[in-house]
Design an enzyme around this catalytic site. Sequence first.
Site, PDB file in Angstrom:
ATOM      1  NE  ARG A   1      -4.240  -1.691  -0.068  1.00  0.00           N
ATOM      2  CZ  ARG A   1      -5.375  -1.705   0.645  1.00  0.00           C
ATOM      3  NH1 ARG A   1      -5.863  -0.818   1.528  1.00  0.00           N
ATOM      4  NH2 ARG A   1      -5.937  -2.794   0.569  1.00  0.00           N
TER       5      ARG A   1
ATOM      6  NE  ARG B   1      -7.400   5.515   2.470  1.00  0.00           N
ATOM      7  CZ  ARG B   1      -8.152   4.613   3.062  1.00  0.00           C
ATOM      8  NH1 ARG B   1      -9.387   4.952   3.331  1.00  0.00           N
ATOM      9  NH2 ARG B   1      -7.909   3.256   3.309  1.00  0.00           N
TER      10      ARG B   1
ATOM     11  NE  ARG C   1      -9.858   9.392  -1.439  1.00  0.00           N
ATOM     12  CZ  ARG C   1      -9.878   8.861  -0.201  1.00  0.00           C
ATOM     13  NH1 ARG C   1      -8.719   8.317   0.379  1.00  0.00           N
ATOM     14  NH2 ARG C   1     -11.110   8.732   0.475  1.00  0.00           N
TER      15      ARG C   1
ATOM     16  CG  ASP D   1      -9.128  -3.287  -4.138  1.00  0.00           C
ATOM     17  OD1 ASP D   1      -8.732  -2.756  -3.608  1.00  0.00           O
ATOM     18  OD2 ASP D   1      -9.724  -4.408  -4.297  1.00  0.00           O
TER      19      ASP D   1
ATOM     20  CE1 TYR E   1     -13.782  -7.207   0.661  1.00  0.00           C
ATOM     21  CE2 TYR E   1     -11.820  -8.409   0.201  1.00  0.00           C
ATOM     22  CZ  TYR E   1     -12.528  -7.550   1.094  1.00  0.00           C
ATOM     23  OH  TYR E   1     -11.710  -6.732   1.554  1.00  0.00           O
TER      24      TYR E   1
HETATM   25  O1  CP3 Z   1       0.173  -1.676  -2.540  1.00  0.00           O
HETATM   26  C1  CP3 Z   1      -0.194  -0.816  -3.170  1.00  0.00           C
HETATM   27  O2  CP3 Z   1       0.143   0.150  -3.331  1.00  0.00           O
HETATM   28  C2  CP3 Z   1      -1.304  -1.124  -4.243  1.00  0.00           C
HETATM   29  C3  CP3 Z   1      -2.540  -0.878  -3.713  1.00  0.00           C
HETATM   30  C4  CP3 Z   1      -3.468  -1.792  -3.451  1.00  0.00           C
HETATM   31  C5  CP3 Z   1      -4.880  -1.532  -3.064  1.00  0.00           C
HETATM   32  N1  CP3 Z   1      -5.541  -2.586  -2.871  1.00  0.00           N
HETATM   33  C6  CP3 Z   1      -5.330   0.046  -3.474  1.00  0.00           C
HETATM   34  C7  CP3 Z   1      -6.511   0.401  -2.505  1.00  0.00           C
HETATM   35  C8  CP3 Z   1      -3.416  -3.151  -2.923  1.00  0.00           C
HETATM   36  C9  CP3 Z   1      -2.471  -3.966  -3.123  1.00  0.00           C
HETATM   37  C10 CP3 Z   1      -4.826  -3.705  -2.537  1.00  0.00           C
HETATM   38  C11 CP3 Z   1      -5.130  -5.011  -2.518  1.00  0.00           C
HETATM   39  C12 CP3 Z   1      -6.248  -5.262  -1.490  1.00  0.00           C
HETATM   40  N2  CP3 Z   1      -7.462  -4.696  -1.659  1.00  0.00           N
HETATM   41  C13 CP3 Z   1      -6.485  -6.346  -0.677  1.00  0.00           C
HETATM   42  C14 CP3 Z   1      -5.177  -7.049  -0.255  1.00  0.00           C
HETATM   43  C15 CP3 Z   1      -4.199  -6.451   0.791  1.00  0.00           C
HETATM   44  C16 CP3 Z   1      -4.804  -6.428   1.991  1.00  0.00           C
HETATM   45  O3  CP3 Z   1      -4.731  -5.302   2.636  1.00  0.00           O
HETATM   46  O4  CP3 Z   1      -4.905  -7.492   2.772  1.00  0.00           O
HETATM   47  C17 CP3 Z   1      -7.695  -6.278  -0.054  1.00  0.00           C
HETATM   48  C18 CP3 Z   1      -8.110  -7.063   1.208  1.00  0.00           C
HETATM   49  C19 CP3 Z   1      -8.548  -5.151  -0.775  1.00  0.00           C
HETATM   50  C20 CP3 Z   1      -9.857  -4.870  -0.620  1.00  0.00           C
HETATM   51  C21 CP3 Z   1      -9.858  -3.503  -0.105  1.00  0.00           C
HETATM   52  N3  CP3 Z   1      -9.917  -2.434  -1.086  1.00  0.00           N
HETATM   53  C22 CP3 Z   1     -10.115  -2.808   0.960  1.00  0.00           C
HETATM   54  C23 CP3 Z   1     -10.209  -3.859   2.526  1.00  0.00           C
HETATM   55  C24 CP3 Z   1      -9.953  -1.560   0.983  1.00  0.00           C
HETATM   56  C25 CP3 Z   1      -9.873  -0.410   2.103  1.00  0.00           C
HETATM   57  C26 CP3 Z   1     -11.099   0.401   2.501  1.00  0.00           C
HETATM   58  C27 CP3 Z   1     -10.695   1.526   2.895  1.00  0.00           C
HETATM   59  O5  CP3 Z   1     -10.926   2.691   2.330  1.00  0.00           O
HETATM   60  O6  CP3 Z   1      -9.947   1.494   4.028  1.00  0.00           O
HETATM   61  C28 CP3 Z   1     -10.005  -1.319  -0.622  1.00  0.00           C
HETATM   62  C29 CP3 Z   1      -9.640   0.166  -1.235  1.00  0.00           C
HETATM   63  C30 CP3 Z   1      -8.620   0.440  -1.495  1.00  0.00           C
HETATM   64  N4  CP3 Z   1      -7.713  -0.370  -2.591  1.00  0.00           N
HETATM   65  C31 CP3 Z   1      -7.759   1.536  -1.090  1.00  0.00           C
HETATM   66  C32 CP3 Z   1      -6.527   1.609  -1.779  1.00  0.00           C
HETATM   67  C33 CP3 Z   1      -5.401   2.740  -2.015  1.00  0.00           C
HETATM   68  C34 CP3 Z   1      -8.348   2.648  -0.413  1.00  0.00           C
HETATM   69  C35 CP3 Z   1      -9.763   3.493  -1.095  1.00  0.00           C
HETATM   70  C36 CP3 Z   1      -8.839   4.788  -1.591  1.00  0.00           C
HETATM   71  O7  CP3 Z   1      -7.741   5.327  -1.501  1.00  0.00           O
HETATM   72  O8  CP3 Z   1      -9.898   5.588  -1.948  1.00  0.00           O
END
Ligand code: CP3
Length: 354
Positions: free
Chosen positions: A28, A32, A41, A78, A155
């Site tokens: 990640r 944010r 964003r 994602d 999911y």
């Molecule tokens: O590592 C990186 O920089 C790549 C970005 C990345 C995202 N999602 C971007 C994202 C990666 C590797 C993921 C994978 C992902 N997505 C996982 C596996 C990794 C982990 O954390 O276990 C999972 C379970 C998801 C599902 C998911 N998508 C979640 C739990 C969330 C967060 C919800 C929240 O807002 O807190 C997302 C949304 C998401 N994916 C965000 C980002 C940067 C946040 C949303 C945003 O920035 O608007």
Amino acid sequence: MTGSNPTPLLLRAAQGQSVERPPVWMMRQAGRYMKAYRDLREKYPSFRDRSEIPEVAIEVSLQPWKAFKPDGVILFSDIVTPLPGMGVGMDVAEGKGPIIDEPIRSQAQIDALTTLDPDESMPYIRKILGALREEVGNESTVLGFVGAPWTLAAYIVEGKGSKTYSNIKRMAFTEPKMLHSLLSKIADNIAIYVRHQIDCGAQVVQLFDSWAGQLSPQDYKAFALPYQQQIVRQVKQTHPDTPLILLVSGSAGVLELMGESGVDIISVDWSVDMADARRRLGSDMMVQGNVDPGVLFGSKEGIRDRIIDTVKKAGSKGHILNLGHGILPGTPEENGAYFFEVGKQVNDLLAAKV
Ligand code: CP3
């Protein structure tokens, strides 16, 4: 020295070569906690736009590269991104994560899932990965990633994130055959997607089975491990030289089972001490991790000491320095920068400490 080497540091380490220092990147690392990401964003409020408009996704992927020069640059995307290409509509909601249009709870819905054609349903992936390779050249390694079947099924069946996983566990313990058919279909599709990412330029691919740590070891063996293996087997058949990493969140009870997945590198979270992980996984398995992301809320000294402790325990070979899971929103950006800075100097710091 490193600049003239045609193979970037992280890729060499992931191939099992002896390297001059542990490579460092952060799960990640685009997101944010970075001001540049928050600004972008505002211009692109939809996560799907940020991750599916090639120019925007390329820019986000490169934000940490430009700021910190990590040894790995990961595709901004994602784990649910391929789902529409399998016939599962979804969105990613702010602060909540993935939301599935119609959760899958019946065999008829599973039978209706389609086979992924990545160039058709996700044409942006080829553009993003190609551009990242071009941008970083041999100075960094481009990582792709996918969700593993149990976590994607969680999911798809729940419809959104969950604390208890009641719906998928109800399916596991009342209709196991049905769940197995779903997991197997997801595995075949995700294998296609991993191969595609590699063909488009990903040099290392990480499998996220984030929610498999919610399973007891015996259920992990039944519902998570075989489908991780199904993906690894298919990918290794055609792409035997691309290193694969596996992450499970809360992995302490299933670490040895993770080692049976067939991947090259286990991403260790902070529920396991790195020295313990090394003992339990054996000397042939490479490791990634495992600093608690929460440590980045603390002092610089504390961050430095944890990095040194982790690197010492992991040993000088077969370790990729990383957090144990993603960097948390609200983390001071300068502490993120400090993690990379210390990571790159860790050999000098270790020598000074002796
Ligand atoms: O590592 C990186 O920089 C790549 C970005 C990345 C995202 N999602 C971007 C994202 C990666 C590797 C993921 C994978 C992902 N997505 C996982 C596996 C990794 C982990 O954390 O276990 C999972 C379970 C998801 C599902 C998911 N998508 C979640 C739990 C969330 C967060 C919800 C929240 O807002 O807190 C997302 C949304 C998401 N994916 C965000 C980002 C940067 C946040 C949303 C945003 O920035 O608007």
